[in-house]
Design a protein around this motif. Structure first.
Motif, PDB file in Angstrom:
ATOM      1  N   HIS A 242      19.787 -20.705 -27.253  1.00 52.83           N
ATOM      2  CA  HIS A 242      20.403 -19.429 -27.606  1.00 52.83           C
ATOM      3  C   HIS A 242      19.914 -18.287 -26.705  1.00 52.83           C
ATOM      4  O   HIS A 242      20.387 -17.158 -26.844  1.00 52.83           O
ATOM      5  CB  HIS A 242      20.093 -19.078 -29.063  1.00 52.83           C
ATOM      6  CG  HIS A 242      20.850 -19.914 -30.053  1.00 52.83           C
ATOM      7  ND1 HIS A 242      20.470 -21.199 -30.395  1.00 52.83           N
ATOM      8  CD2 HIS A 242      21.985 -19.666 -30.750  1.00 52.83           C
ATOM      9  CE1 HIS A 242      21.317 -21.695 -31.277  1.00 52.83           C
ATOM     10  NE2 HIS A 242      22.245 -20.790 -31.518  1.00 52.83           N
ATOM     11  N   PHE A 243      18.981 -18.581 -25.783  1.00 52.16           N
ATOM     12  CA  PHE A 243      18.450 -17.554 -24.882  1.00 52.16           C
ATOM     13  C   PHE A 243      18.984 -17.825 -23.478  1.00 52.16           C
ATOM     14  O   PHE A 243      18.402 -18.587 -22.704  1.00 52.16           O
ATOM     15  CB  PHE A 243      16.915 -17.570 -24.892  1.00 52.16           C
ATOM     16  CG  PHE A 243      16.321 -17.095 -26.197  1.00 52.16           C
ATOM     17  CD1 PHE A 243      15.962 -15.772 -26.378  1.00 52.16           C
ATOM     18  CD2 PHE A 243      16.130 -17.989 -27.248  1.00 52.16           C
ATOM     19  CE1 PHE A 243      15.424 -15.334 -27.570  1.00 52.16           C
ATOM     20  CE2 PHE A 243      15.590 -17.564 -28.446  1.00 52.16           C
ATOM     21  CZ  PHE A 243      15.236 -16.232 -28.616  1.00 52.16           C
ATOM     22  N   ASN A 244      20.088 -17.174 -23.169  1.00 49.41           N
ATOM     23  CA  ASN A 244      20.742 -17.391 -21.879  1.00 49.41           C
ATOM     24  C   ASN A 244      20.459 -16.276 -20.876  1.00 49.41           C
ATOM     25  O   ASN A 244      20.391 -16.519 -19.679  1.00 49.41           O
ATOM     26  CB  ASN A 244      22.265 -17.511 -22.077  1.00 49.41           C
ATOM     27  CG  ASN A 244      22.621 -18.689 -22.975  1.00 49.41           C
ATOM     28  OD1 ASN A 244      22.134 -19.795 -22.773  1.00 49.41           O
ATOM     29  ND2 ASN A 244      23.454 -18.452 -23.982  1.00 49.41           N
ATOM     30  N   ALA A 245      20.294 -15.046 -21.379  1.00 52.26           N
ATOM     31  CA  ALA A 245      20.076 -13.909 -20.480  1.00 52.26           C
ATOM     32  C   ALA A 245      18.599 -13.580 -20.299  1.00 52.26           C
ATOM     33  O   ALA A 245      18.246 -12.789 -19.435  1.00 52.26           O
ATOM     34  CB  ALA A 245      20.814 -12.672 -21.017  1.00 52.26           C
ATOM     35  N   SER A 246      17.752 -14.188 -21.096  1.00 53.36           N
ATOM     36  CA  SER A 246      16.328 -13.852 -21.075  1.00 53.36           C
ATOM     37  C   SER A 246      15.589 -14.571 -19.950  1.00 53.36           C
ATOM     38  O   SER A 246      15.569 -15.800 -19.893  1.00 53.36           O
ATOM     39  CB  SER A 246      15.686 -14.222 -22.419  1.00 53.36           C
ATOM     40  OG  SER A 246      14.285 -14.183 -22.325  1.00 53.36           O
ATOM     41  N   HIS A 247      14.980 -13.789 -19.072  1.00 53.98           N
ATOM     42  CA  HIS A 247      14.115 -14.372 -18.031  1.00 53.98           C
ATOM     43  C   HIS A 247      12.779 -14.801 -18.636  1.00 53.98           C
ATOM     44  O   HIS A 247      12.169 -15.768 -18.191  1.00 53.98           O
ATOM     45  CB  HIS A 247      13.878 -13.361 -16.911  1.00 53.98           C
ATOM     46  CG  HIS A 247      15.125 -12.990 -16.175  1.00 53.98           C
ATOM     47  ND1 HIS A 247      15.841 -13.895 -15.428  1.00 53.98           N
ATOM     48  CD2 HIS A 247      15.794 -11.808 -16.066  1.00 53.98           C
ATOM     49  CE1 HIS A 247      16.887 -13.299 -14.884  1.00 53.98           C
ATOM     50  NE2 HIS A 247      16.892 -12.043 -15.268  1.00 53.98           N
TER      51      HIS A 247
ATOM     52  N   GLU B 122      18.624 -11.156 -27.775  1.00 50.80           N
ATOM     53  CA  GLU B 122      19.081 -12.511 -28.111  1.00 50.80           C
ATOM     54  C   GLU B 122      18.358 -13.049 -29.348  1.00 50.80           C
ATOM     55  O   GLU B 122      18.939 -13.802 -30.128  1.00 50.80           O
ATOM     56  CB  GLU B 122      18.876 -13.436 -26.916  1.00 50.80           C
ATOM     57  CG  GLU B 122      19.806 -13.124 -25.749  1.00 50.80           C
ATOM     58  CD  GLU B 122      19.630 -14.058 -24.572  1.00 50.80           C
ATOM     59  OE1 GLU B 122      20.639 -14.462 -23.972  1.00 50.80           O
ATOM     60  OE2 GLU B 122      18.467 -14.385 -24.236  1.00 50.80           O
TER      61      GLU B 122
ATOM     62  N   ASP C   8      11.264  -7.475 -20.930  1.00 55.91           N
ATOM     63  CA  ASP C   8      12.511  -8.248 -20.982  1.00 55.91           C
ATOM     64  C   ASP C   8      13.209  -7.931 -22.303  1.00 55.91           C
ATOM     65  O   ASP C   8      13.101  -8.678 -23.279  1.00 55.91           O
ATOM     66  CB  ASP C   8      12.216  -9.740 -20.872  1.00 55.91           C
ATOM     67  CG  ASP C   8      13.489 -10.579 -20.722  1.00 55.91           C
ATOM     68  OD1 ASP C   8      14.591 -10.002 -20.784  1.00 55.91           O
ATOM     69  OD2 ASP C   8      13.377 -11.801 -20.560  1.00 55.91           O
TER      70      ASP C   8
ATOM     71  N   TYR D  81      16.307  -8.079 -22.997  1.00 59.01           N
ATOM     72  CA  TYR D  81      17.367  -9.031 -23.320  1.00 59.01           C
ATOM     73  C   TYR D  81      16.856 -10.151 -24.228  1.00 59.01           C
ATOM     74  O   TYR D  81      17.603 -10.676 -25.063  1.00 59.01           O
ATOM     75  CB  TYR D  81      17.952  -9.638 -22.043  1.00 59.01           C
ATOM     76  CG  TYR D  81      18.768  -8.666 -21.234  1.00 59.01           C
ATOM     77  CD1 TYR D  81      19.990  -8.188 -21.707  1.00 59.01           C
ATOM     78  CD2 TYR D  81      18.323  -8.216 -19.997  1.00 59.01           C
ATOM     79  CE1 TYR D  81      20.749  -7.296 -20.968  1.00 59.01           C
ATOM     80  CE2 TYR D  81      19.078  -7.320 -19.245  1.00 59.01           C
ATOM     81  CZ  TYR D  81      20.277  -6.863 -19.734  1.00 59.01           C
ATOM     82  OH  TYR D  81      21.011  -5.973 -19.004  1.00 59.01           O
ATOM     83  N   ALA D  82      15.589 -10.518 -24.057  1.00 60.13           N
ATOM     84  CA  ALA D  82      15.019 -11.570 -24.901  1.00 60.13           C
ATOM     85  C   ALA D  82      15.016 -11.138 -26.364  1.00 60.13           C
ATOM     86  O   ALA D  82      15.320 -11.936 -27.263  1.00 60.13           O
ATOM     87  CB  ALA D  82      13.598 -11.893 -24.442  1.00 60.13           C
TER      88      ALA D  82
ATOM     89  N   SER E  39      12.986 -18.361 -20.127  1.00 61.23           N
ATOM     90  CA  SER E  39      13.159 -19.392 -19.094  1.00 61.23           C
ATOM     91  C   SER E  39      11.902 -19.541 -18.245  1.00 61.23           C
ATOM     92  O   SER E  39      11.511 -20.668 -17.898  1.00 61.23           O
ATOM     93  CB  SER E  39      14.353 -19.049 -18.208  1.00 61.23           C
ATOM     94  OG  SER E  39      14.165 -17.803 -17.554  1.00 61.23           O
TER      95      SER E  39
END
Length: 264
Positions: free
Chosen positions: A42-47, A90, A84, A86-87, A50
């Motif tokens: 479910h975390f696609n935009a989070s650097h 999400e 981050d 975005y994390a 990843s």
């Protein structure tokens, strides 16, 4: 007999705290192996997620650390993780059936840590009472008087922070309406005692950060922080620093007294 009963109570409470810690880690390990991949999908935009997946690896400790990170994104978090945003966004939309696997171990660990702190505080009071009940030298008397002063300071500052959390927090947060993290904390952390305490602590951190950090983490609030009223800033920063320094000072002073034999 009374000291023996006290020791037994301490042992029982310590065993309960250990059981809480053990349970939290068992749940964390289970979720790390059987739920983590579904959660990370479910975390696609989070650097942040990843990068942590690549650096922590797939071993048991690595997977547990990866899940701990996501647990932080769904609750209380560390300062560097703000870089981050975005994390966090999400994490807010993570399905509840998956979010609970990241939140539950952290909640159990938080209960264990708070319980351990209260147990240490209670043990300190018992030790202090035993010291006072016996004849004391001038050095012990001076040490005990300063220790009581530390305890009184911690208590006063703690009560002050609770007062600010319940009667000043909304006014303080209203001056940072453009901040993503202030709004996020209000929604995620809630209005309980711990949630309000965390929101106040985070607000103090925001007010002490420089523009370079805020530009990378929460750029919309820079102007609001620059124009934050000085009298309200004092309500946030000064009690927070006093609480941190007084707790550290109390622990260090208490340990010194134990080591020097000034406490029973």
């Amino acid at each position: 007999m009374m000291m023996s009963d006290t020791k037994n109570i301490v042992l029982v409470l310590a065993a309960i705290i250990f059981l809480l810690v053990f349970t939290s880690q068992v749940i964390l390990l289970y979720a790390a192996y059987f739920k983590l991949d579904q959660i990370e999908d479910h975390f696609n935009a989070s650097h942040l997620v990843s990068i942590n997946r690549n650096t922590a690896g797939n071993g048991p400790f690595g997977r547990m650390n990866r899940l701990r990170l996501i647990g932080a994104l769904t609750g209380s978090f560390y300062q560097h993780q703000m870089l981050d945003s975005y994390a966090f966004m999400e994490a807010e939309i993570l399905p509840e059936r998956l979010k609970k696997w990241a939140e539950t171990p952290k909640k159990l660990m938080r209960i264990a840590v708070v319980s351990a702190g209260l147990l240490l505080l209670w043990s300190g009071f018992v030790s202090l009472r035993a010291t006072i009940s016996n004849p004391m030298s001038d050095l012990k008397l001076l040490y005990t008087a300063i220790l009581i002063g530390f305890l009184a300071l911690v208590f006063i500052v703690s009560v002050l922070r609770v007062y600010i959390s319940f009667f000043k927090l909304e006014e303080l947060e209203s001056h940072l309406n453009d901040s993503y993290f202030i709004g996020r904390n209000r929604w995620v952390m809630g209005d309980g005692l711990y949630g309000r305490h965390y929101r106040l602590t985070h607000l103090s951190t925001m007010l002490r950060e420089d523009d370079a950090f805020l530009l990378r983490s929460d750029p919309h609030c820079i102007d609001e922080i620059k124009h934050f009223p000085l009298h309200l800033r004092r309500w946030v920063v000064i009690p927070n620093l006093m609480f941190a320094y007084s707790v550290v000072g109390l622990c260090a002073y208490w340990l010194c007294g134990k080591y020097a034999g000034l406490l029973a």
